[in-house]
Design an enzyme around this catalytic site. Structure first.
Site, PDB file in Angstrom:
ATOM      1  N   ASP A  16       0.804  -1.228   0.000  1.00 44.20           N
ATOM      2  CA  ASP A  16       0.000   0.000   0.000  1.00 44.20           C
ATOM      3  C   ASP A  16       0.834   1.274   0.000  1.00 44.20           C
ATOM      4  OD1 ASP A  16      -2.175  -1.724   0.148  1.00 44.20           O
ATOM      5  OD2 ASP A  16      -2.208  -1.674   2.342  1.00 44.20           O
ATOM      6  N   GLU A  17       1.973   1.227  -0.641  1.00 45.59           N
ATOM      7  CA  GLU A  17       2.860   2.395  -0.686  1.00 45.59           C
ATOM      8  C   GLU A  17       2.396   3.414  -1.726  1.00 45.59           C
ATOM      9  OE1 GLU A  17       3.849  -0.736  -1.199  1.00 45.59           O
ATOM     10  OE2 GLU A  17       5.373  -1.301   0.281  1.00 45.59           O
ATOM     11  N   LYS A  19       1.784   2.021  -5.162  1.00 45.97           N
ATOM     12  CA  LYS A  19       2.320   1.437  -6.411  1.00 45.97           C
ATOM     13  C   LYS A  19       1.384   1.694  -7.587  1.00 45.97           C
ATOM     14  CE  LYS A  19       2.339  -2.550  -4.276  1.00 45.97           C
ATOM     15  NZ  LYS A  19       2.081  -2.116  -2.894  1.00 45.97           N
ATOM     16  N   GLY A  20       0.065   1.454  -7.355  1.00 48.65           N
ATOM     17  CA  GLY A  20      -0.918   1.610  -8.434  1.00 48.65           C
ATOM     18  C   GLY A  20      -0.867   2.997  -9.033  1.00 48.65           C
ATOM     19  N   GLY A  43      -4.480  -4.476  -3.666  1.00 50.87           N
ATOM     20  CA  GLY A  43      -5.476  -3.456  -3.999  1.00 50.87           C
ATOM     21  C   GLY A  43      -4.700  -2.235  -4.429  1.00 50.87           C
ATOM     22  N   HIS A  44      -4.650  -1.987  -5.731  1.00 46.31           N
ATOM     23  CA  HIS A  44      -3.853  -0.874  -6.258  1.00 46.31           C
ATOM     24  C   HIS A  44      -4.791   0.241  -6.708  1.00 46.31           C
ATOM     25  CE1 HIS A  44      -0.216  -3.706  -7.147  1.00 46.31           C
ATOM     26  NE2 HIS A  44      -0.588  -3.696  -5.882  1.00 46.31           N
ATOM     27  N   ARG A 146       2.671 -28.994  -6.417  1.00 42.63           N
ATOM     28  CA  ARG A 146       2.439 -29.510  -7.777  1.00 42.63           C
ATOM     29  C   ARG A 146       1.050 -30.140  -7.952  1.00 42.63           C
ATOM     30  NH1 ARG A 146       7.875 -32.459  -6.989  1.00 42.63           N
ATOM     31  NH2 ARG A 146       6.921 -32.361  -4.945  1.00 42.63           N
ATOM     32  N   GLN A 227       2.056  -6.147  -3.114  1.00 46.32           N
ATOM     33  CA  GLN A 227       2.482  -6.201  -1.710  1.00 46.32           C
ATOM     34  C   GLN A 227       3.761  -5.356  -1.537  1.00 46.32           C
ATOM     35  OE1 GLN A 227       1.555  -9.664  -3.100  1.00 46.32           O
ATOM     36  NE2 GLN A 227      -0.361  -8.656  -2.693  1.00 46.32           N
ATOM     37  N   LYS A 334       2.818  10.260  -0.437  1.00 48.72           N
ATOM     38  CA  LYS A 334       1.988  10.595   0.719  1.00 48.72           C
ATOM     39  C   LYS A 334       2.629  11.491   1.778  1.00 48.72           C
ATOM     40  CE  LYS A 334      -1.596   7.936   1.538  1.00 48.72           C
ATOM     41  NZ  LYS A 334      -2.577   6.849   1.767  1.00 48.72           N
ATOM     42  N   SER A 414       5.301  12.114  -4.953  1.00 43.64           N
ATOM     43  CA  SER A 414       3.843  12.138  -5.136  1.00 43.64           C
ATOM     44  C   SER A 414       3.251  12.957  -3.994  1.00 43.64           C
ATOM     45  CB  SER A 414       3.322  10.706  -5.113  1.00 43.64           C
ATOM     46  OG  SER A 414       1.923  10.704  -5.025  1.00 43.64           O
TER      47      SER A 414
HETATM   48  P1  GDP Z   1      -0.773   0.215  -3.534  1.00 39.85           P
HETATM   49  O1  GDP Z   1      -1.327  -1.061  -3.038  1.00 39.85           O
HETATM   50  O2  GDP Z   1       0.704   0.319  -3.300  1.00 39.85           O
HETATM   51  O3  GDP Z   1      -1.130   0.503  -4.962  1.00 39.85           O
HETATM   52  O4  GDP Z   1      -1.428   1.376  -2.640  1.00 39.85           O
HETATM   53  P2  GDP Z   1      -2.983   1.485  -2.251  1.00 39.85           P
HETATM   54  O5  GDP Z   1      -3.731   1.926  -3.428  1.00 39.85           O
HETATM   55  O6  GDP Z   1      -3.442   0.277  -1.532  1.00 39.85           O
HETATM   56  O7  GDP Z   1      -2.903   2.623  -1.138  1.00 39.85           O
HETATM   57  C1  GDP Z   1      -2.358   3.876  -1.403  1.00 39.85           C
HETATM   58  C2  GDP Z   1      -3.445   4.942  -1.133  1.00 39.85           C
HETATM   59  O8  GDP Z   1      -2.865   6.219  -1.085  1.00 39.85           O
HETATM   60  C3  GDP Z   1      -4.493   5.021  -2.236  1.00 39.85           C
HETATM   61  O9  GDP Z   1      -5.716   5.392  -1.662  1.00 39.85           O
HETATM   62  C4  GDP Z   1      -3.960   6.116  -3.142  1.00 39.85           C
HETATM   63  O10 GDP Z   1      -4.990   6.773  -3.869  1.00 39.85           O
HETATM   64  C5  GDP Z   1      -3.350   7.047  -2.137  1.00 39.85           C
HETATM   65  N1  GDP Z   1      -2.168   7.812  -2.599  1.00 39.85           N
HETATM   66  C6  GDP Z   1      -1.185   7.426  -3.453  1.00 39.85           C
HETATM   67  N2  GDP Z   1      -0.227   8.393  -3.517  1.00 39.85           N
HETATM   68  C7  GDP Z   1      -0.631   9.380  -2.697  1.00 39.85           C
HETATM   69  C8  GDP Z   1      -0.047  10.630  -2.289  1.00 39.85           C
HETATM   70  O11 GDP Z   1       1.043  11.014  -2.698  1.00 39.85           O
HETATM   71  N3  GDP Z   1      -0.750  11.386  -1.384  1.00 39.85           N
HETATM   72  C9  GDP Z   1      -1.947  10.977  -0.886  1.00 39.85           C
HETATM   73  N4  GDP Z   1      -2.539  11.772  -0.005  1.00 39.85           N
HETATM   74  N5  GDP Z   1      -2.519   9.810  -1.234  1.00 39.85           N
HETATM   75  C10 GDP Z   1      -1.856   9.025  -2.107  1.00 39.85           C
HETATM   76  P1  IMO Z   2      -0.861  -4.289  -2.158  1.00 41.11           P
HETATM   77  O1  IMO Z   2      -0.382  -4.852  -3.453  1.00 41.11           O
HETATM   78  C1  IMO Z   2      -0.917  -4.642   2.182  1.00 41.11           C
HETATM   79  C2  IMO Z   2      -0.914  -8.680   3.845  1.00 41.11           C
HETATM   80  C3  IMO Z   2      -2.147  -9.165   4.565  1.00 41.11           C
HETATM   81  C4  IMO Z   2      -1.523 -10.126   5.559  1.00 41.11           C
HETATM   82  C5  IMO Z   2      -0.392 -10.757   4.776  1.00 41.11           C
HETATM   83  C6  IMO Z   2      -0.748 -12.088   4.132  1.00 41.11           C
HETATM   84  O2  IMO Z   2      -2.155  -3.604  -2.212  1.00 41.11           O
HETATM   85  O3  IMO Z   2       0.218  -3.481  -1.517  1.00 41.11           O
HETATM   86  P2  IMO Z   2      -2.300 -12.859   2.130  1.00 41.11           P
HETATM   87  O4  IMO Z   2      -3.719 -12.552   1.809  1.00 41.11           O
HETATM   88  O5  IMO Z   2      -1.337 -12.430   1.079  1.00 41.11           O
HETATM   89  O6  IMO Z   2      -2.086 -14.273   2.537  1.00 41.11           O
HETATM   90  O7  IMO Z   2      -1.989 -11.988   3.447  1.00 41.11           O
HETATM   91  O8  IMO Z   2      -0.061  -9.823   3.746  1.00 41.11           O
HETATM   92  N1  IMO Z   2      -1.144  -8.204   2.460  1.00 41.11           N
HETATM   93  C7  IMO Z   2      -1.084  -6.910   2.105  1.00 41.11           C
HETATM   94  N2  IMO Z   2      -0.927  -5.803   2.860  1.00 41.11           N
HETATM   95  N3  IMO Z   2      -1.012  -4.546   0.839  1.00 41.11           N
HETATM   96  C8  IMO Z   2      -1.153  -5.646   0.084  1.00 41.11           C
HETATM   97  O9  IMO Z   2      -1.127  -5.610  -1.262  1.00 41.11           O
HETATM   98  C9  IMO Z   2      -1.246  -6.906   0.709  1.00 41.11           C
HETATM   99  N4  IMO Z   2      -1.409  -8.168   0.280  1.00 41.11           N
HETATM  100  C10 IMO Z   2      -1.332  -8.952   1.361  1.00 41.11           C
HETATM  101  O10 IMO Z   2      -2.813  -8.093   5.188  1.00 41.11           O
HETATM  102  O11 IMO Z   2      -0.952  -9.406   6.620  1.00 41.11           O
HETATM  103 MG    MG Z   3      -2.872  -1.740  -1.777  1.00 40.12          MG
END
Ligand code: GDP
Ligand code: IMO
Ligand code: MG
Length: 426
Positions: A16-17, A19-20, A43-44, A146, A227, A334, A414
């Protein structure tokens, strides 16, 4: 035509950094975007024209119609989630069958994989991993055992037999665990079977040959990770990890790439840290500041809606991630969430069982006390800044601190969720 290198974009923390968002923003620079691991646990999110989109299995380059998107062999696909995502794209007027291709070797998440995930988690009591319950662990388990089913099996005359063998085996395990599936499985199976038509309407490929051809013919490819490094199966805090290789090396196995062709590795770093699910999180904040980060950063899971645990930026973990991935460029996301923070702490070392260290401990039960360097906050709205020069000096000092500590350039900043809220620093 000169052979191209493949760039890899991945998360350097616990997922959730952002990436999307960054993939969507840099996609115009590439011809192809390819996911190499994970599945619907991801979830991107990305935003443009005031609308937020969330992708789980489909690469984040999909909104650029002229770009090719690939789901690689390292990904695990749930046909139900896939169909939901495709329907959402079609509703926007996109025709994903034109520019999305699926590896024949990608493994399928079966209905019983989801149930097994739930059954295993409930067995763990207070030692739960906090899985997203999407069936990720059981599907990768079958892959290594397998006994898994792959996308190519969908078009095999033996599909029915392979499917029923796998399900029979899973039901034996579920029975052994005393897990009641009788009420949920029939509907889940029905949905799963119905969703196969959508998946089968796509072209299945051998991603390794496609990648080779793209790169040979001078096309540029971006590999998109899911992840984060601290959730990697090998290098995360095992067992509180996911079941795939989230690190740069995973791109080579997850797409079938020649390692000599590695180009840039773009590491996405959130200006603070978050984690969903259980496991060590040394800089976690349990106080009002943690709550402020969660509120201002809207830190709720894009896949499960769970509140994310929040804490300060951790340079010990980050340097570890930079080392393992060979990161060439950081995309910092962020920081705008901390616009009204007078002081911003950054963890520069740990005390592990009382001893000062800058190394990540392997033992999950190690008692870690973070050592912080406090930095001055910029106390100003940065989200409307369009160029690096416009950013406040205090924020630039914060970026310089990260660069001096990590020896890696922050090339992208960003400052908001929207596509436009992105500053390139070339
Ligand atoms: P991902 O899994 O790495 O793609 O990240 P997620 O989408 O799960 O979570 C990132 C959240 O931060 C999303 O709601 C984005 O819309 C939001 N986001 C991404 N970049 C920024 C930023 O620079 N500032 C803010 N405020 N939100 C951001
Ligand atoms: P994105 O791509 C944040 C976490 C789960 C749990 C552990 C194992 O959006 O960054 P799993 O369902 O893979 O067996 O869960 O990994 N986890 C994530 N946390 N962002 C994700 O994906 C994640 N995908 C899995 O919360 O702790
Ligand atoms: Mg995510």
């Amino acid at each position: 035509m000169e052979k191209q290198k493949i760039d890899i974009l991945l998360g350097l923390q616990w997922g959730d950094e952002g990436k999307g968002k960054i993939v969507d923003v840099v996609t115009p620079k590439y011809d192809v975007v390819a996911r190499f691991q994970g599945g619907p646990n991801a979830g991107h999110s990305l935003e443009f024209n005031g609308i937020r989109h969330v992708l789980h299995i489909i690469p984040s380059g999909i909104f650029h119609k002229e770009k090719t998107n690939i789901i690689g062999n390292g990904v695990v696909i749930d046909p139900i989630t896939f169909e939901e995502e495709i329907d959402a794209l079609k509703n926007m007027g996109l025709t994903p069958t034109d520019n999305l291709f699926v590896s024949k070797k990608a493994h399928l998440i079966l209905p019983t994989h989801r149930l097994l995930d739930a059954a295993y988690e409930s067995q763990k009591g207070d030692k739960k991993i906090g899985s997203t319950l999407k069936g990720i662990g059981p599907t990768y388990t079958d892959k290594t055992a397998r006994t898994g089913l792959r996308v190519c099996d969908l078009i095999s005359p033996n599909f029915a037999e392979k499917y029923s063998q796998a399900i029979t085996q899973h039901l034996k395990i579920l029975d052994g665990l005393g897990f009641d599936y009788k009420t949920t499985l029939p509907e889940l199976e029905h949905k799963w079977r119905a969703s196969l038509a959508t998946l089968k309407s796509f072209t299945f490929i051998d991603s390794e040959y496609e990648m080779y051809d793209y790169l040979q013919s001078g096309k540029s490819v971006l590999a998109e990770g899911a992840q984060g490094t601290m959730l990697d199966l090998e290098f995360g805090a095992y067992p509180f990890v996911t079941s795939s290789n989230t690190i740069a090396a995973g791109a080579f196995t997850g797409l079938g790439l020649d390692p000599h062709l590695a180009g840039k590795v773009i590491g996405i770093v959130k200006a603070y840290c978050t984690r969903v699910g259980s496991g060590p999180f040394p800089t976690e904040l349990f106080d009002a500041t943690g709550e402020q980060l969660r509120k201002q950063g809207n830190e709720y899971g894009a896949t499960t809606g769970r509140p994310r645990r929040c804490g300060w930026l951790d340079l010990v973990a980050l340097k570890y991630a930079l080392m393992i991935n060979g990161v060439t460029d950081i995309a910092l996301t962020k920081a705008d969430v901390m616009d009204n923070f007078e002081t911003i702490n950054i963890c520069t070392a740990y005390k592990v069982n009382g001893e000062l260290t800058t190394r990540m401990p392997t033992e999950t039960d190690a008692i870690i006390e973070p050592v912080y360097t406090p930095l001055k906050g910029w106390m100003q709205n940065i989200s409307s800044c369009k160029t690096y020069d416009e950013l406040p000096q205090t924020f630039k000092d914060y970026i310089r601190f990260i660069e001096e500590e990590t020896h890696v350039k922050v090339s992208i900043v960003s400052v908001g969720p929207d596509r436009d809220a992105t500053i390139f620093r070339d």
